[in-house]
Scaffold this motif. Structure first.
Motif, PDB file in Angstrom:
ATOM      1  N   LYS A 200       0.821  -1.213   0.000  1.00 26.48           N
ATOM      2  CA  LYS A 200       0.000   0.000   0.000  1.00 26.48           C
ATOM      3  C   LYS A 200       0.856   1.264   0.000  1.00 26.48           C
ATOM      4  CE  LYS A 200      -4.044  -2.077   2.214  1.00 26.48           C
ATOM      5  NZ  LYS A 200      -4.948  -2.050   3.389  1.00 26.48           N
ATOM      6  N   VAL A 201       2.039   1.191   0.601  1.00 24.09           N
ATOM      7  CA  VAL A 201       2.953   2.333   0.580  1.00 24.09           C
ATOM      8  C   VAL A 201       3.578   2.495  -0.794  1.00 24.09           C
ATOM      9  CG1 VAL A 201       5.067   3.315   1.563  1.00 24.09           C
ATOM     10  CG2 VAL A 201       3.417   2.167   3.051  1.00 24.09           C
ATOM     11  N   PHE A 202       3.891   1.370  -1.455  1.00 28.68           N
ATOM     12  CA  PHE A 202       4.536   1.382  -2.781  1.00 28.68           C
ATOM     13  C   PHE A 202       3.648   0.652  -3.797  1.00 28.68           C
ATOM     14  CE2 PHE A 202       7.977   1.608   0.315  1.00 28.68           C
ATOM     15  CZ  PHE A 202       8.766   2.641  -0.181  1.00 28.68           C
ATOM     16  N   CYS A 226       5.047  10.679  -9.615  1.00 32.75           N
ATOM     17  CA  CYS A 226       4.637   9.607  -8.698  1.00 32.75           C
ATOM     18  C   CYS A 226       5.828   8.788  -8.190  1.00 32.75           C
ATOM     19  CB  CYS A 226       3.598   8.702  -9.348  1.00 32.75           C
ATOM     20  SG  CYS A 226       4.044   8.087 -10.982  1.00 32.75           S
ATOM     21  N   PRO A 228       8.117   7.525  -5.442  1.00 34.95           N
ATOM     22  CA  PRO A 228       7.845   7.417  -4.000  1.00 34.95           C
ATOM     23  C   PRO A 228       8.952   7.956  -3.098  1.00 34.95           C
ATOM     24  CG  PRO A 228       8.539   5.296  -4.861  1.00 34.95           C
ATOM     25  CD  PRO A 228       8.438   6.224  -6.039  1.00 34.95           C
ATOM     26  N   ASN A 291       3.453   8.877  -0.649  1.00 31.61           N
ATOM     27  CA  ASN A 291       2.340   8.087  -1.179  1.00 31.61           C
ATOM     28  C   ASN A 291       1.280   9.039  -1.709  1.00 31.61           C
ATOM     29  OD1 ASN A 291      -0.521   6.784  -0.602  1.00 31.61           O
ATOM     30  ND2 ASN A 291       0.927   5.101  -0.921  1.00 31.61           N
ATOM     31  N   LEU A 331      -3.534   3.590   6.219  1.00 38.03           N
ATOM     32  CA  LEU A 331      -3.269   2.693   5.087  1.00 38.03           C
ATOM     33  C   LEU A 331      -3.596   1.239   5.433  1.00 38.03           C
ATOM     34  CD1 LEU A 331       0.155   4.017   3.709  1.00 38.03           C
ATOM     35  CD2 LEU A 331      -2.044   4.045   2.515  1.00 38.03           C
ATOM     36  N   PRO A 338      -7.231   2.310  -2.105  1.00 37.86           N
ATOM     37  CA  PRO A 338      -6.206   3.138  -2.767  1.00 37.86           C
ATOM     38  C   PRO A 338      -6.697   3.672  -4.107  1.00 37.86           C
ATOM     39  CG  PRO A 338      -5.684   0.822  -3.044  1.00 37.86           C
ATOM     40  CD  PRO A 338      -6.887   0.883  -2.122  1.00 37.86           C
TER      41      PRO A 338
END
Length: 347
Positions: A200-202, A226, A228, A291, A331, A338
């Motif tokens: 979810k972070v990446f 985008c 990260p 994110n 998250l 997402p």
């Protein structure tokens, strides 16, 4: 003056003269001529080292210790192989446990003297092909072969591919970190396994096809909109320096060569950074990840080597402030949805 005296004056000291005997003793190892006896060649006495210059050391202490360790390892493996295992007769007078040095040399296709010197830890040249021959004779497994190459200072041509996979227990450990992003990385920063919160972070990284699921590839090829890595320039400087150090231990590995070549072609920024030959130590520091759904996260990576799988390490990202902790909780929530991934052709 007689004929013999004239010859003595013209050619040097007369045979039998005291000066002649002194010459024989100090420099000429020949004996006086006798019928039927061959004359030995002259051997010059060794020259003493100059007092004002230290004797050059051609083998560094660390490498000398490595060669000594290599010799001890080869002896231990030679002694555990029986003649029957390699198709040799046992014989009645065999005193050496396992194989003799000359038998290992013959079976490996190398000279007896050369192999003896190798076991004695002498500073001789060793090639990967020779190591492979000895490895076959001594029945070495993959881990042992890599160990021998490291001790012999031979570049590895086949990195252990344990770094490319993870087992079920490692994946279970990753999944247990339900409130913290966790990932397994290898020396090239490939991502063979991760948990749900890391995904979810990446999100863009984890949906990428496996061959491109790599943190450095993400850093240098993901478009700025985008990407990260919030502190892009700082991250580039550190990660390329660490990668250079790891690459030095894998020079000649075709997988590493292809990886670096492809990155150089894909990213002018990486090519420039790589050409500068930076060297950095791996240091634990606060990282800023961005994110698109929740903003910037301030985390610190807690890293542990997975000793059962050479080349792999487990990274767990711990939030460094209350805001980042709350963001990770958001998250991780079951009802979090997402945003659709931002598509970029060719990435």
């Amino acid at each position: 003056m007689g004929t013999h005296a004239r010859r003595g004056q013209e050619g040097g000291a007369v045979r039998g003269h005291p000066q002649h005997r002194a010459d024989l003793h100090e420099g000429d190892q020949r004996e006086p001529d006798h019928p039927g006896r061959a004359r030995r060649r002259r051997v010059d006495p060794p020259r003493p080292a100059e007092p004002d210059r230290p004797t050059p050391q051609y083998v560094r202490p660390a490498r000398a210790a490595s060669r000594a360790e290599l010799g001890a390892f080869l002896r231990s493996r030679r002694e555990r192989i029986t003649p029957e295992q390699v198709g040799l007769p046992v014989g009645r007078r065999r005193r050496t446990p396992g194989l003799r040095r000359e038998e290992v040399a013959q079976l490996s296709g190398v000279g007896v003297t050369w192999y003896t010197w190798l076991e004695q830890g002498r500073p001789i040249n060793v090639s990967a092909q020779v190591i492979s021959g000895i490895a076959r004779t001594l029945r070495l497994d993959g881990v042992e072969v890599e160990h021998v190459k490291r001790l012999a200072c031979v570049p590895s041509t086949a990195t252990l591919r344990a770094e490319d996979e993870v087992d079920a227990d490692t994946q279970a450990l990753l999944d247990d970190f339900a409130t913290l992003p966790a990932v397994v990385l290898n020396g090239r920063y490939d991502v063979p396994a991760f948990n749900e919160l890391f995904a979810k972070v990446f999100p863009a990284l984890t949906v990428t096809r496996r061959v491109r699921r790599n943190m450095i590839w993400e850093l240098f090829t993901r478009p700025e909109c985008c990407n990260p890595f919030h502190e892009w320039s700082r991250e580039c400087q550190g990660v390329v320096g660490v990668l250079r150090g790891t690459y030095a231990r894998n020079v000649g590995d075709p997988v590493w060569t292809a990886f670096i070549d492809e990155l150089i072609e894909a990213s002018p920024e990486f090519a420039k950074a790589w050409a500068a030959h930076p060297i950095s130590l791996t240091r634990t520091r606060v990282k800023l990840f961005r994110n698109l759904d929740v903003g910037v996260l301030r985390v610190r990576a807690i890293s542990s080597e997975l000793t059962a799988f050479p080349g792999q390490r487990l990274n767990v990202y711990v939030p460094q402030d209350e805001e980042s902790r709350a963001t990770l909780a958001r998250l991780a929530a079951p009802d979090f949805v997402p945003s659709p991934p931002h598509e970029h052709p060719g990435v």
